[in-house]
Scaffold this motif. Sequence first.
Motif, PDB file in Angstrom:
ATOM      1  N   ILE A  39       0.854  -1.186   0.000  1.00 13.20           N
ATOM      2  CA  ILE A  39       0.000   0.000   0.000  1.00 13.20           C
ATOM      3  C   ILE A  39       0.889   1.236   0.000  1.00 13.20           C
ATOM      4  O   ILE A  39       1.768   1.367   0.853  1.00 13.20           O
ATOM      5  N   TYR A  68      -5.091  -6.549  -3.492  1.00 10.24           N
ATOM      6  CA  TYR A  68      -4.635  -5.912  -4.714  1.00 10.24           C
ATOM      7  C   TYR A  68      -3.117  -6.071  -4.739  1.00 10.24           C
ATOM      8  O   TYR A  68      -2.474  -6.160  -3.696  1.00 10.24           O
ATOM      9  N   ASP A  71      -1.730  -1.111  -4.054  1.00 10.28           N
ATOM     10  CA  ASP A  71      -2.873  -0.260  -3.708  1.00 10.28           C
ATOM     11  C   ASP A  71      -2.322   1.146  -3.478  1.00 10.28           C
ATOM     12  O   ASP A  71      -1.604   1.371  -2.510  1.00 10.28           O
ATOM     13  N   TRP A  73      -2.878   5.227  -2.962  1.00  9.89           N
ATOM     14  CA  TRP A  73      -3.748   6.382  -2.727  1.00  9.89           C
ATOM     15  C   TRP A  73      -2.959   7.609  -2.311  1.00  9.89           C
ATOM     16  O   TRP A  73      -3.406   8.456  -1.575  1.00  9.89           O
ATOM     17  N   PHE A  92      -4.241  -0.711  -8.169  1.00  9.19           N
ATOM     18  CA  PHE A  92      -5.473   0.026  -7.862  1.00  9.19           C
ATOM     19  C   PHE A  92      -5.098   1.417  -7.396  1.00  9.19           C
ATOM     20  O   PHE A  92      -4.463   1.589  -6.367  1.00  9.19           O
TER      21      PHE A  92
END
Length: 195
Positions: A39, A68, A71, A73, A92
């Motif tokens: 992540i 995933y 990931d 963000w 993602f």
Amino acid sequence: TIDFTKSHFIGCASGFGSAPKRTVLSFEPTSQARAMRTIITTYFTFSSGLTDLVLRTPDWSTVGDSSYGIDIWAQTTLTRVMVEGFYKSNIFLHGGVTCCGPYNSRLVNVHSHYSREHGILVGTGANVVSIYDSEAKWNGCPSYGTAPSSSGVYDGIHIERDNAGNPGSRYLSYVMESLRIIGGDFSYNSRYGVN
């Protein structure tokens, strides 16, 4: 935060394109727990990110049905990264729970193959993302490592604000703007190259 748990270093492999070598991590099942979490939640400058890396899982049971590959963000750059074989989408990109997003992120010569769902999922709030000379092929696999041979519902690059792009409506919902795709190959997926 990039947390590679239960992984081990295999070694360096020949790179594709002009890349000389890359690090290869293998994720092996050692218990019932999910084998990895990748992540990216902290902001990187354009000079950093992930470079010359292969993320590959040996089977879908190793990572579980909610994992995933990467990931993202927060802003990052992926350069010469290969992601293969994840149960969910391999990559993602989406906005955060309370703020932020992968604004101005770049994927350069990224290869996303053989996921059960989409190769690259561009979800809610993934604004000003650029994808250069990359591949998202053979996604929407009916079983681990098996290229799709019939029509399905998964794409090489899938762009969606809701549903798959915001699973469980857990992220702030924003329409994606300014997605740039320059060059690349997004063929042989179960549905479209780019939806």
